[in-house]
Design an enzyme around this catalytic site. Structure first.
Site, short mmCIF file in Angstrom:
data_model
loop_
_atom_site.label_atom_id
_atom_site.label_comp_id
_atom_site.label_asym_id
_atom_site.label_seq_id
_atom_site.Cartn_x
_atom_site.Cartn_y
_atom_site.Cartn_z
N ILE A 288 -4.35 -5.86 -8.96
CA ILE A 288 -5.17 -5.69 -7.76
C ILE A 288 -5.05 -4.23 -7.34
O ILE A 288 -3.99 -3.81 -6.88
CB ILE A 288 -4.71 -6.63 -6.63
CG1 ILE A 288 -4.79 -8.08 -7.09
CG2 ILE A 288 -5.56 -6.39 -5.37
CD1 ILE A 288 -4.16 -9.06 -6.12
N GLU B 121 0.87 -1.18 0.00
CA GLU B 121 0.00 0.00 0.00
C GLU B 121 0.91 1.22 0.00
O GLU B 121 1.66 1.45 0.94
CB GLU B 121 -0.91 -0.04 1.23
CG GLU B 121 -2.24 0.67 1.02
CD GLU B 121 -2.06 2.16 0.88
OE1 GLU B 121 -2.63 2.75 -0.06
OE2 GLU B 121 -1.34 2.76 1.71
N SER B 122 0.87 2.00 -1.07
CA SER B 122 1.86 3.05 -1.29
C SER B 122 1.84 4.14 -0.23
O SER B 122 2.90 4.68 0.11
CB SER B 122 1.72 3.65 -2.69
OG SER B 122 0.42 4.13 -2.92
N CYS C 129 4.01 -2.60 -8.65
CA CYS C 129 2.76 -2.03 -8.15
C CYS C 129 3.02 -0.80 -7.27
O CYS C 129 3.33 0.27 -7.79
CB CYS C 129 1.93 -3.09 -7.44
SG CYS C 129 0.19 -2.62 -7.27
#
Length: 173
Positions: free
Chosen positions: A141, A50-51, A81
């Site tokens: 995703i 999760e960035s 991602c």
């Protein structure tokens, strides 16, 4: 010639899987969680996750600015991602209220977070990837896409008409 030492940013994501793949490819691999570990590697993998969370962990662990500096000095990096999001010079839909994804500014590109939609919109499919003979199975995703690739950025793959993989090309290369 000794094997390169490649670090895997071990804050979130598939750390073990990246470490194993690097070893299988002949590299010395190590998890990176501290500044001294970051400074000991010849290259870095930034996995998915999760960035916004990864950004704030980098900041809280005093890794954000040292990593920006190493990348600016030419440390090779691969981002999957969230890793691709963080490597960008600009992040769209970066978050708000003090929980923004913070760009590392390593590749001249604009990336949109969660571009393919919400979790329920996740999908997988085969995509053509520059330099490879056959298609690559890719999983999306809440995945990002590249909205703008600057000069010196090579597009490697597209999905659903959008750029999903790039390579930043060194000016001397």
């Amino acid at each position: 010639m000794s094997a390169p030492r490649i670090g895997v940013l071990a804050l979130q994501g598939d750390t073990r899987e990246h470490l194993a793949a690097l070893r299988e490819a002949g590299a010395e691999s190590m998890p990176v969680r501290r500044r001294g570990e970051l400074e000991a590697v010849d290259g870095l993998v930034i996995p998915g996750g999760e960035s916004t969370t990864m950004s704030h962990l980098l900041k809280d662990l005093d890794l954000l600015e040292p990593l920006r500096g190493l990348l600016a000095d030419g440390l090779p990096a691969y981002g999957a991602c969230a890793g691709m999001i963080l490597l960008a010079s600009e992040i769209l839909d970066a978050g708000a209220g003090g929980r923004e994804a913070l760009p590392l500014r390593a590749i001249d590109m604009t990336v949109r977070r969660n571009a393919f939609g919400r979790q329920v919109d996740s999908f997988e499919g085969d995509i053509a990837f520059a330099g490879l003979d056959g298609p690559v199975r890719a999983v999306f995703i809440r995945a990002p896409w590249v909205e703008r690739a600057g000069d010196g950025v090579e597009v490697l793959a597209r999905a659903a008409g959008h750029v999903v993989a790039v390579a930043g090309i060194e000016p001397d290369a």
